[in-house]
Design a protein around this motif. Structure first.
Motif, mmCIF file in Angstrom:
data_model
loop_
_atom_site.group_PDB
_atom_site.id
_atom_site.type_symbol
_atom_site.label_atom_id
_atom_site.label_comp_id
_atom_site.label_asym_id
_atom_site.label_seq_id
_atom_site.Cartn_x
_atom_site.Cartn_y
_atom_site.Cartn_z
ATOM 1 N N VAL A 496 0.856 -1.184 0.000
ATOM 2 C CA VAL A 496 0.000 0.000 0.000
ATOM 3 C C VAL A 496 0.894 1.237 0.000
ATOM 4 O O VAL A 496 1.841 1.328 0.796
ATOM 5 C CB VAL A 496 -0.929 0.006 1.224
ATOM 6 N N PRO A 497 0.667 2.208 -0.894
ATOM 7 C CA PRO A 497 1.518 3.409 -0.934
ATOM 8 C C PRO A 497 1.538 4.133 0.410
ATOM 9 O O PRO A 497 0.526 4.195 1.120
ATOM 10 C CB PRO A 497 0.867 4.274 -2.019
ATOM 11 N N ASN A 498 2.681 4.672 0.731
ATOM 12 C CA ASN A 498 2.833 5.396 1.992
ATOM 13 C C ASN A 498 2.408 6.850 1.783
ATOM 14 O O ASN A 498 3.225 7.758 1.672
ATOM 15 C CB ASN A 498 4.292 5.328 2.469
ATOM 16 N N ARG A 499 1.082 7.049 1.734
ATOM 17 C CA ARG A 499 0.521 8.374 1.518
ATOM 18 C C ARG A 499 -0.604 8.599 2.511
ATOM 19 O O ARG A 499 -1.243 7.649 2.997
ATOM 20 C CB ARG A 499 0.025 8.523 0.079
ATOM 21 N N ASN A 504 -3.693 2.396 5.988
ATOM 22 C CA ASN A 504 -2.661 1.388 6.260
ATOM 23 C C ASN A 504 -1.473 1.569 5.322
ATOM 24 O O ASN A 504 -0.908 0.594 4.811
ATOM 25 C CB ASN A 504 -3.245 -0.017 6.128
ATOM 26 N N GLY A 505 -1.092 2.819 5.067
ATOM 27 C CA GLY A 505 0.023 3.121 4.175
ATOM 28 C C GLY A 505 1.292 2.396 4.574
ATOM 29 O O GLY A 505 1.679 2.381 5.744
ATOM 30 N N GLY A 506 1.949 1.782 3.597
ATOM 31 C CA GLY A 506 3.190 1.053 3.840
ATOM 32 C C GLY A 506 2.991 -0.419 4.106
ATOM 33 O O GLY A 506 3.962 -1.189 4.070
ATOM 34 N N ASP A 507 1.760 -0.857 4.363
ATOM 35 C CA ASP A 507 1.510 -2.275 4.631
ATOM 36 C C ASP A 507 1.740 -3.107 3.366
ATOM 37 O O ASP A 507 1.461 -2.663 2.246
ATOM 38 C CB ASP A 507 0.083 -2.501 5.109
#
Length: 709
Positions: A496-499, A504-507
């Protein structure tokens, strides 16, 4: 948790031990096959298929090989330029100045997992030069037996230039665009007693001056490939490549509210703020390979590679319209304004280390011939980032006249990523008779992935074991085509994009399998070749590109892509023709958003045509006329297909002239891209839930001269 240990130094030690044993036990019976000493004399093949020793025309696999000669003649400089050679390959957010994305059979490749270099995994989250590449191999379809995890569209493998048998001394100078200049040197040959040592040295530097505003930059490359023929049974190859590129990127255009505006000037770049900075890509990549013949039928190889990347990602980023609350998917305001952000993710560092052992051979059991291959691949990824900037700086407009103030404070966390993978692969080509052949493949992958935010937060580590099979059946008609059918699986893992808009950004989402069936035929002779293939791919989909504010990224139904591909090549006398067509029917199904079910995915054309003709002018020896046509059909901009881009056609042309000047063999090229200077929307990707539009390149001329001393 199912954990395992990864020790790249242990595999490196194994390589050293095997090398020592190989050099100390030479025999006269086994010999290695000739290894890439003269590419022009080799049967067409593609290592990316996993059956690299077999010619492509004999495999039940769809692939395209773009060799160095074609790269040079076409002026290809970047990954995005390869779309002109394959009707199943299209653009998927190819912003000039940034790293490239490809779509194959309607699926966007994952730049972290769908790329190989010398057969080893690399990251394509960088700018990859083509000056020192002998060929680029493009596999179409699921890649479960070629890669542990990857998106289902296909794979791209870069093969570097290797030492030449004859001395090579070549220099190239090219002028293009608004005065951009490329200088390149290509040197190769062999030396030493019995010429056991070989080298290939490539240097290139280019000042980038494209016909797009505010896009000046530069790039450089230094690459060295060497080999050592230790004996008739042992070959050692080593190569190292350093590259650097600094150039701003072109910000994408978009819909204006709910309407598609007329095509803007192709020279326009919305990344034109006084504080806009270039994106910078640095890379150091190298491999070491040892190949040893055991006897006339069996040989092993060991390979070790590492890629180190450093990136400064910067952009005056146009994203959405808070004044009108349009989306998702997001787009610009109806009056042509948009929210502008200062985006910076600097000092990104990516490192990928891979080691591979392979055993290949032939045997016969009960009158049935087998071509066997067993491989063990161990890889490790370590990505490290710093805090990133994503700060609003005001309102921009599509005229590119708005001026804002920079806000470079890094207020947002980024996501570091670690990954270990161990992959065991098996392939067997079973030749039952001279006409019937079965291909079997399997790859078992053990994964350990972990993502941690730069602020220390993050989900728990993720472990998984996956097995992906592949089966092909072929019938070779006597003095006729090969008929084949195949079934395969692929597996991918989505992050998942870290935005801020993702809860859950970064997952990293759990791995999911894709499935593909393919039926086809291929044939030809020395004058012509052809292939026809029908395919059907079913792939799990996510809601990432349709996410709204505070959305949780997750899987959401699946996509079904089925289509028909055809290619044809002919060489007769002074004329050469190559062409291809892809008709693709792509649909979503099973989505929680019922309005998406049955719709065609965005940015996926239904019809794509490619054609290339080359004619040697008999009345003027050495003169060749080249022509290229590229056509792509209508494509959806929004998920409900309420807005579509018009189909477009582009013509390219070139004059090539080979002659001698002062006794030196030279090749002159005058090429023009977009000969008719058509303005058109080239693609409509959705990224981070936002609709972007990119225009075709304006008419661009290039003049190149290559001299062989």
């Amino acid at each position: 948790m199912n954990r395992f240990s990864f020790r790249p130094h242990a595999l490196a030690g194994a390589v050293a031990v095997l090398f020592a044993s190989a050099t100390g036990a030479q025999t006269t019976a086994p010999t290695l096959p000739t290894v890439r000493v003269d590419a022009s004399k080799q049967a067409p093949q593609a290592d990316v298929t996993g059956f690299g020793d077999q010619p492509l025309k004999e495999l039940p696999i769809s692939a395209t090989v773009v060799d160095a000669q074609l790269l040079q003649a076409s002026g290809a400089r970047r990954l995005a330029d390869l779309t002109q050679f394959d009707a199943s390959v299209t653009d998927s957010y190819n912003s000039p100045g940034y790293w490239d994305y490809l779509s194959i059979r309607g699926f966007t490749l994952d730049n972290r997992f769908n790329y190989r270099r010398e057969g080893l995994p690399i990251s394509a989250e960088t700018s990859i030069p083509l000056d020192n590449k002998e060929r680029v191999e493009i596999l179409r379809g699921t890649s479960g037996i070629q890669a542990g995890t990857s998106a289902p569209g296909g794979l791209v493998n870069y093969v570097v230039k290797r030492p030449t048998e004859k001395d090579l001394r070549s220099a190239t100078v090219e002028v293009s665009g608004r005065g951009g200049v490329l200088g390149a040197i290509d040197l190769g040959g062999r030396f030493g007693v019995d010429r056991v040592f070989g080298y290939r040295f490539n240097v290139a530097h280019e000042t980038l001056r494209p016909r797009i505003d505010d896009l000046k930059g530069e790039r450089s490359l230094v690459a060295l490939a060497t080999d050592w023929r230790v004996g008739r049974d042992t070959l050692v190859e080593a190569e190292l490549e350093w590259s650097h590129k600094s150039q701003p990127s072109q910000a994408g255009y978009s819909l204006l509210g709910n309407r598609l505006a007329p095509v803007p000037s192709p020279h326009l770049n919305l990344n034109n703020q006084p504080w806009s900075q270039p994106s910078v890509f640095g890379a150091l990549t190298g491999t070491l390979r040892i190949e040893q013949a055991l006897n006339a039928d069996w040989r092993w190889s060991a390979q070790l590679g590492q890629q180190r990347l450093k990136t400064d990602d910067r952009l005056a980023y146009a994203f959405g319209c808070s004044a009108e609350s349009i989306g998702p998917p997001y787009r610009y305001c109806s009056d042509g304004t948009y929210d502008m952000y200062d985006f910076r993710s600097e000092n990104e560092r990516r490192r990928l280390t891979a080691a591979q052992l392979k055993l290949k051979g032939k045997l016969t059991t009960g009158g049935v011939a087998h071509d066997l291959s067993v491989g063990l691949l161990s890889s490790r990824v370590r990505n490290r980032f710093e805090g990133q900037t994503y700060n609003g700086v005001g309102i921009g407009n599509v005229d590119g006249t708005a001026i804002t103030q920079a806000n470079p404070e890094a207020l947002y966390a980024n996501t570091n990523r670690d990954e270990r993978a161990l992959e065991l692969s098996l392939q067997d080509t079973i030749r039952w008779t001279s006409q019937w052949t079965t291909w079997l493949g399997m790859r078992h992958t053990r994964l350990h992935r972990k993502s941690i935010g730069t602020d220390g937060s993050g989900p728990p580590p993720y472990d998984s074991s996956i097995t992906t099979p592949w089966l092909g059946l072929g019938y070779q008609i006597v003095q006729g085509p090969l008929l084949y059918a195949s079934y395969g699986q692929g597996v991918e893992s989505v992050q998942v994009p870290n935005r801020p808009e993702y809860g859950n950004g970064g997952d990293v989402l759990p791995v999911r399998k894709s499935r593909q069936q393919e039926i086809g035929a291929k044939g030809g002779d020395n004058a012509w070749n052809w292939q026809l293939a029908w395919f059907r791919i079913v792939r799990p989909m996510t809601n990432i590109d349709a996410c709204g504010t505070s959305c949780t990224g997750s899987y959401d139904g699946e996509a079904v892509h089925q289509g028909l591909e055809g290619t044809l090549g002919w060489r007769g006398g002074p004329l050469q023709l190559d062409g291809g067509a892809t008709v693709l029917d792509a649909k979503r199904r099973g989505s929680a958003d019922a309005s998406l079910n049955g719709t065609r995915p965005v940015n996926v054309p239904k019809l794509v045509l490619r054609g290339r003709a080359s004619h040697n002018v008999a009345s003027i020896p050495g003169l060749t006329l080249d022509g290229t046509v590229v056509h792509e059909g209508r494509r959806s901009v929004l998920p409900d297909a309420s807005i579509e881009l018009a189909s477009w056609t582009r013509f390219d042309a070139a004059l090539r002239y080979a002659t001698k000047v002062g006794g030196v063999a030279t090749r002159w090229t005058l090429g023009v891209e977009n000969l008719l200077d058509r303005s058109y929307y080239k693609e409509s990707p959705t990224q981070f839930g936002h609709v972007y539009l990119f225009t075709g390149t304006p008419r661009t001329a290039r003049l190149a001269v290559q001299a062989d001393f």
